[in-house]
Design a protein around this motif. Structure first.
Motif, PDB file in Angstrom:
ATOM      1  N   GLY A   5     -12.084  19.520 -39.990  1.00  0.00           N
ATOM      2  CA  GLY A   5     -13.317  20.082 -39.424  1.00  0.00           C
ATOM      3  C   GLY A   5     -13.585  19.415 -38.090  1.00  0.00           C
ATOM      4  O   GLY A   5     -13.711  18.183 -38.027  1.00  0.00           O
ATOM      5  N   LEU A   6     -13.646  20.204 -37.025  1.00  0.00           N
ATOM      6  CA  LEU A   6     -13.680  19.626 -35.674  1.00  0.00           C
ATOM      7  C   LEU A   6     -14.852  20.117 -34.840  1.00  0.00           C
ATOM      8  O   LEU A   6     -14.745  20.286 -33.630  1.00  0.00           O
ATOM      9  N   GLY A   7     -15.985  20.358 -35.486  1.00  0.00           N
ATOM     10  CA  GLY A   7     -17.208  20.641 -34.734  1.00  0.00           C
ATOM     11  C   GLY A   7     -17.800  19.327 -34.235  1.00  0.00           C
ATOM     12  O   GLY A   7     -17.083  18.326 -34.088  1.00  0.00           O
ATOM     13  N   PRO A  69     -17.412  22.923 -43.020  1.00  0.00           N
ATOM     14  CA  PRO A  69     -18.605  23.496 -43.650  1.00  0.00           C
ATOM     15  C   PRO A  69     -18.735  23.078 -45.122  1.00  0.00           C
ATOM     16  O   PRO A  69     -17.734  22.777 -45.789  1.00  0.00           O
ATOM     17  N   ASN A  70     -19.967  23.111 -45.613  1.00  0.00           N
ATOM     18  CA  ASN A  70     -20.280  22.519 -46.919  1.00  0.00           C
ATOM     19  C   ASN A  70     -19.448  23.078 -48.089  1.00  0.00           C
ATOM     20  O   ASN A  70     -19.119  22.346 -49.015  1.00  0.00           O
ATOM     21  N   HIS A  71     -19.111  24.380 -48.054  1.00  0.00           N
ATOM     22  CA  HIS A  71     -18.369  24.951 -49.193  1.00  0.00           C
ATOM     23  C   HIS A  71     -16.972  24.364 -49.304  1.00  0.00           C
ATOM     24  O   HIS A  71     -16.334  24.493 -50.347  1.00  0.00           O
ATOM     25  N   LEU A  72     -16.495  23.702 -48.243  1.00  0.00           N
ATOM     26  CA  LEU A  72     -15.152  23.123 -48.291  1.00  0.00           C
ATOM     27  C   LEU A  72     -15.154  21.650 -48.700  1.00  0.00           C
ATOM     28  O   LEU A  72     -14.098  21.072 -48.920  1.00  0.00           O
ATOM     29  N   HIS A  73     -16.343  21.037 -48.811  1.00  0.00           N
ATOM     30  CA  HIS A  73     -16.370  19.605 -49.117  1.00  0.00           C
ATOM     31  C   HIS A  73     -15.667  19.310 -50.444  1.00  0.00           C
ATOM     32  O   HIS A  73     -14.824  18.411 -50.515  1.00  0.00           O
ATOM     33  N   ALA A  74     -16.009  20.071 -51.488  1.00  0.00           N
ATOM     34  CA  ALA A  74     -15.407  19.784 -52.804  1.00  0.00           C
ATOM     35  C   ALA A  74     -13.902  20.086 -52.817  1.00  0.00           C
ATOM     36  O   ALA A  74     -13.110  19.210 -53.206  1.00  0.00           O
ATOM     37  N   CYS A  89     -16.982  11.747 -46.653  1.00  0.00           N
ATOM     38  CA  CYS A  89     -17.440  13.132 -46.612  1.00  0.00           C
ATOM     39  C   CYS A  89     -18.771  13.230 -45.865  1.00  0.00           C
ATOM     40  O   CYS A  89     -19.662  12.412 -46.090  1.00  0.00           O
ATOM     41  N   GLU A  90     -18.887  14.220 -45.014  1.00  0.00           N
ATOM     42  CA  GLU A  90     -20.187  14.476 -44.379  1.00  0.00           C
ATOM     43  C   GLU A  90     -21.212  14.846 -45.448  1.00  0.00           C
ATOM     44  O   GLU A  90     -20.869  15.319 -46.530  1.00  0.00           O
ATOM     45  N   LYS A  91     -22.486  14.657 -45.139  1.00  0.00           N
ATOM     46  CA  LYS A  91     -23.537  15.111 -46.041  1.00  0.00           C
ATOM     47  C   LYS A  91     -23.609  16.634 -45.939  1.00  0.00           C
ATOM     48  O   LYS A  91     -23.324  17.165 -44.860  1.00  0.00           O
ATOM     49  N   PRO A  92     -23.982  17.342 -46.956  1.00  0.00           N
ATOM     50  CA  PRO A  92     -24.146  16.896 -48.338  1.00  0.00           C
ATOM     51  C   PRO A  92     -22.772  16.699 -48.978  1.00  0.00           C
ATOM     52  O   PRO A  92     -21.816  17.313 -48.530  1.00  0.00           O
ATOM     53  N   SER A 159     -23.992  31.943 -38.491  1.00  0.00           N
ATOM     54  CA  SER A 159     -22.801  31.121 -38.751  1.00  0.00           C
ATOM     55  C   SER A 159     -22.811  30.718 -40.226  1.00  0.00           C
ATOM     56  O   SER A 159     -23.700  31.125 -40.983  1.00  0.00           O
ATOM     57  N   TRP A 160     -21.885  29.865 -40.626  1.00  0.00           N
ATOM     58  CA  TRP A 160     -21.823  29.425 -42.033  1.00  0.00           C
ATOM     59  C   TRP A 160     -23.127  28.751 -42.460  1.00  0.00           C
ATOM     60  O   TRP A 160     -23.481  28.764 -43.633  1.00  0.00           O
ATOM     61  N   PHE A 161     -23.857  28.158 -41.504  1.00  0.00           N
ATOM     62  CA  PHE A 161     -25.094  27.431 -41.837  1.00  0.00           C
ATOM     63  C   PHE A 161     -26.132  28.325 -42.524  1.00  0.00           C
ATOM     64  O   PHE A 161     -26.937  27.850 -43.305  1.00  0.00           O
ATOM     65  N   ALA A 214     -22.954  26.146 -30.461  1.00  0.00           N
ATOM     66  CA  ALA A 214     -21.560  26.566 -30.347  1.00  0.00           C
ATOM     67  C   ALA A 214     -20.928  26.705 -31.722  1.00  0.00           C
ATOM     68  O   ALA A 214     -19.850  26.210 -31.980  1.00  0.00           O
ATOM     69  N   LYS A 215     -21.620  27.358 -32.649  1.00  0.00           N
ATOM     70  CA  LYS A 215     -21.057  27.530 -33.994  1.00  0.00           C
ATOM     71  C   LYS A 215     -20.295  28.845 -34.037  1.00  0.00           C
ATOM     72  O   LYS A 215     -20.663  29.803 -33.356  1.00  0.00           O
ATOM     73  N   THR A 216     -19.271  28.895 -34.886  1.00  0.00           N
ATOM     74  CA  THR A 216     -18.529  30.140 -35.034  1.00  0.00           C
ATOM     75  C   THR A 216     -19.391  31.123 -35.808  1.00  0.00           C
ATOM     76  O   THR A 216     -19.836  30.831 -36.920  1.00  0.00           O
TER      77      THR A 216
HETATM   78  N1  LIG Z   1     -24.477  13.360 -40.535  1.00  0.00           N
HETATM   79  C1  LIG Z   1     -24.863  14.116 -39.532  1.00  0.00           C
HETATM   80  O1  LIG Z   1     -25.680  13.710 -38.717  1.00  0.00           O
HETATM   81  C2  LIG Z   1     -24.281  15.508 -39.371  1.00  0.00           C
HETATM   82  C3  LIG Z   1     -24.494  16.212 -38.181  1.00  0.00           C
HETATM   83  C4  LIG Z   1     -23.917  17.475 -38.047  1.00  0.00           C
HETATM   84  C5  LIG Z   1     -23.190  18.027 -39.095  1.00  0.00           C
HETATM   85  N2  LIG Z   1     -23.024  17.330 -40.249  1.00  0.00           N
HETATM   86  C6  LIG Z   1     -22.243  17.895 -41.368  1.00  0.00           C
HETATM   87  O2  LIG Z   1     -20.907  18.057 -40.925  1.00  0.00           O
HETATM   88  C7  LIG Z   1     -20.338  19.243 -41.460  1.00  0.00           C
HETATM   89  C8  LIG Z   1     -19.847  20.131 -40.312  1.00  0.00           C
HETATM   90  O3  LIG Z   1     -20.957  20.461 -39.489  1.00  0.00           O
HETATM   91  P1  LIG Z   1     -20.734  20.889 -37.940  1.00  0.00           P
HETATM   92  O4  LIG Z   1     -22.095  21.037 -37.374  1.00  0.00           O
HETATM   93  O5  LIG Z   1     -19.775  19.977 -37.281  1.00  0.00           O
HETATM   94  O6  LIG Z   1     -20.082  22.337 -38.173  1.00  0.00           O
HETATM   95  P2  LIG Z   1     -19.271  23.271 -37.167  1.00  0.00           P
HETATM   96  O7  LIG Z   1     -19.430  24.669 -37.657  1.00  0.00           O
HETATM   97  O8  LIG Z   1     -19.621  22.948 -35.755  1.00  0.00           O
HETATM   98  O9  LIG Z   1     -17.761  22.819 -37.385  1.00  0.00           O
HETATM   99  C9  LIG Z   1     -17.054  23.107 -38.554  1.00  0.00           C
HETATM  100  C10 LIG Z   1     -15.575  22.844 -38.349  1.00  0.00           C
HETATM  101  O10 LIG Z   1     -14.883  23.098 -39.576  1.00  0.00           O
HETATM  102  C11 LIG Z   1     -13.710  23.842 -39.298  1.00  0.00           C
HETATM  103  N3  LIG Z   1     -13.292  24.635 -40.464  1.00  0.00           N
HETATM  104  C12 LIG Z   1     -13.898  25.702 -41.013  1.00  0.00           C
HETATM  105  N4  LIG Z   1     -13.151  26.172 -42.049  1.00  0.00           N
HETATM  106  C13 LIG Z   1     -12.078  25.346 -42.144  1.00  0.00           C
HETATM  107  C14 LIG Z   1     -10.933  25.310 -42.982  1.00  0.00           C
HETATM  108  N5  LIG Z   1     -10.738  26.219 -43.951  1.00  0.00           N
HETATM  109  N6  LIG Z   1     -10.005  24.339 -42.782  1.00  0.00           N
HETATM  110  C15 LIG Z   1     -10.168  23.418 -41.793  1.00  0.00           C
HETATM  111  N7  LIG Z   1     -11.229  23.409 -40.968  1.00  0.00           N
HETATM  112  C16 LIG Z   1     -12.165  24.367 -41.138  1.00  0.00           C
HETATM  113  C17 LIG Z   1     -14.090  24.715 -38.109  1.00  0.00           C
HETATM  114  O11 LIG Z   1     -12.913  25.172 -37.437  1.00  0.00           O
HETATM  115  C18 LIG Z   1     -14.912  23.735 -37.293  1.00  0.00           C
HETATM  116  O12 LIG Z   1     -14.048  22.921 -36.526  1.00  0.00           O
HETATM  117  C19 LIG Z   1     -21.423  19.863 -42.331  1.00  0.00           C
HETATM  118  O13 LIG Z   1     -21.227  19.487 -43.658  1.00  0.00           O
HETATM  119  C20 LIG Z   1     -22.716  19.268 -41.801  1.00  0.00           C
HETATM  120  O14 LIG Z   1     -23.714  19.158 -42.803  1.00  0.00           O
HETATM  121  C21 LIG Z   1     -23.563  16.089 -40.391  1.00  0.00           C
END
Ligand SMILES: NC(=O)c1ccc[n+]([C@@H]2O[C@H](COP(=O)([O-])OP(=O)(O)OC[C@H]3O[C@@H](n4cnc5c(N)ncnc54)[C@H](O)[C@@H]3O)[C@@H](O)[C@H]2O)c1
Length: 356
Positions: A5-7, A69-74, A89-92, A159-161, A214-216
């Protein structure tokens, strides 16, 4: 390290690892080819994948950060743990208590570490509050209020959110979980007795309250709450009042805060637009006269603190009890909140556990 995950979250984990001595980022996984190549080049990470399964299967990785995204954490956590990796793991931790339970069980079975990125509790002001509480300056805390509210802060409308299946929920599971974590951490992890919650989706479904992000965009309908409020009864009679909202007609800012009332002192933390200075007031009596303490706050980077502790724990070899239970406890509270909102009644925690 490998990062899935590279957001914003994924890049922040990556940058934090690279600041630590003797940590190497070996592989990255993400769906967006351009972003994958861009981060690979910028941070000199040689192995890039679209399929996280290939990343977690590498035998030269010690650990994986999950920032998808959260559905992939588990699924990602279970796959990584089963192939012998430690997991940050990121929250949650997961969308539901049942999913979080699965991760904790797997971690225990395979003897690996799971940490969760509860980054907000690492803030300098929260750490100052923790020190005051540990020193007994507040006495017994019997009431807490925790809030995180935005004016126009729905992340990535469409987006997924904003998709229930992918996110598990709205601001409650996104922002509220940080505030629940912060309050319970400061209150020394009391047990939860019951939860009464209400959720609203008044602005999001009308296409209001979004922020440019910049979310997908996956083009889904707005399916989650945009505001949640909860009243949580804790062991020993204390209570926690929570509100978490991505969008509401209020000040145009992004604010979170905490109020704590204790038998010997009180505290207030007010954070406006992620500010880090002058955020805390401690209320007490000095020589029988009301006094206000304004502590100096050290600026700390939440992700750096979490990532450093994770690496330190993995390196220490002392992995006993480091299986993500705090993430599971938070996930159970979120479950109970959504159930309470759906059924419009208070959910008792003994009932909640019994229903699994
Ligand atoms: N602790 C914090 O302060 C904080 C802040 C932001 C986000 N988060 C958490 O981080 C997670 C991601 O949030 P974000 O804002 O970076 O999301 P984002 O949508 O910006 O990025 C999600 C990334 O996951 C990748 N992805 C999606 N499906 C995938 C797959 N099947 N295989 C591999 N990669 C895949 C996407 O290509 C993208 O790079 C969430 O769980 C969010 O709750 C935590």
């Amino acid at each position: 390290m490998g990062i899935v995950g590279l957001g914003w979250a994924g890049e922040t984990h990556l940058k934090s690892y690279l600041r630590l001595p003797n940590v190497e980022a070996v592989a990255l996984a993400g769906l967006d080819e351009l972003r994958l190549r861009e981060l690979g080049e910028r941070y000199a990470v040689p192995n890039l994948y679209r399929d996280y399964g290939e990343l977690v299967a590498r035998d030269d990785l010690d650990a994986v950060s999950i920032c998808a995204p959260n559905h992939l954490h588990a699924p990602v956590a279970n796959a990584a743990l089963k192939s012998g990796k430690h997991v940050l793991c990121e929250k949650p931790l997961a969308r539901t208590g049942a999913e979080a339970e699965g991760i904790v069980r797997t971690a225990r079975d395979v003897g690996r570490v799971v940490h969760i990125a509860f980054t907000q509790r690492e803030r300098g002001d929260v750490q100052v509050l923790k020190r005051h509480i540990l020193d007994g300056n507040l006495g017994r805390i019997y009431y807490a209020k925790a809030t995180w509210m935005r004016r126009n802060g729905i992340p990535g409308m469409g987006s997924w959110f904003t998709n229930k299946e992918m996110a598990g929920g709205g601001p409650l599971i996104d922002l509220g979980i940080h505030m629940i974590d912060m309050a319970l951490y400061l209150m020394d992890e009391p047990d939860i007795e019951s939860v009464s919650c209400a959720t609203y989706a008044e602005l999001g479904p009308q296409g209001r309250g979004g922020r440019p992000d910049a979310k997908t965009i996956v083009g889904v309908a707005y399916e989650v709450e945009d505001l949640a409020t909860a009243f949580i009864r804790l062991s020993g009679g204390a209570t926690l009042n929570l509100e978490a909202g991505w969008a509401a007609y209020r000040e145009s800012s992004d604010d979170f805060g905490l109020t704590l009332y204790g038998t010997d002192g009180g505290a207030e933390m007010k954070v406006r637009n992620y500010g880090t200075q002058d955020t805390v007031r401690i209320y007490t009596d000095v020589s029988g006269v009301p006094a206000v303490v304004v502590p100096e706050i050290e600026t700390r980077e939440g992700h750096l603190a979490v990532v450093s502790r994770f690496v330190e724990t993995v390196r220490s070899g002392d992995w006993q009890g480091q299986v993500g239970e705090v993430g599971l406890r938070r996930a159970r509270i979120i479950d109970a909140c959504y159930r309470s909102a759906l059924e419009k009644r208070e959910v008792s925690f003994s009932q909640q556990r019994g229903s699994r």
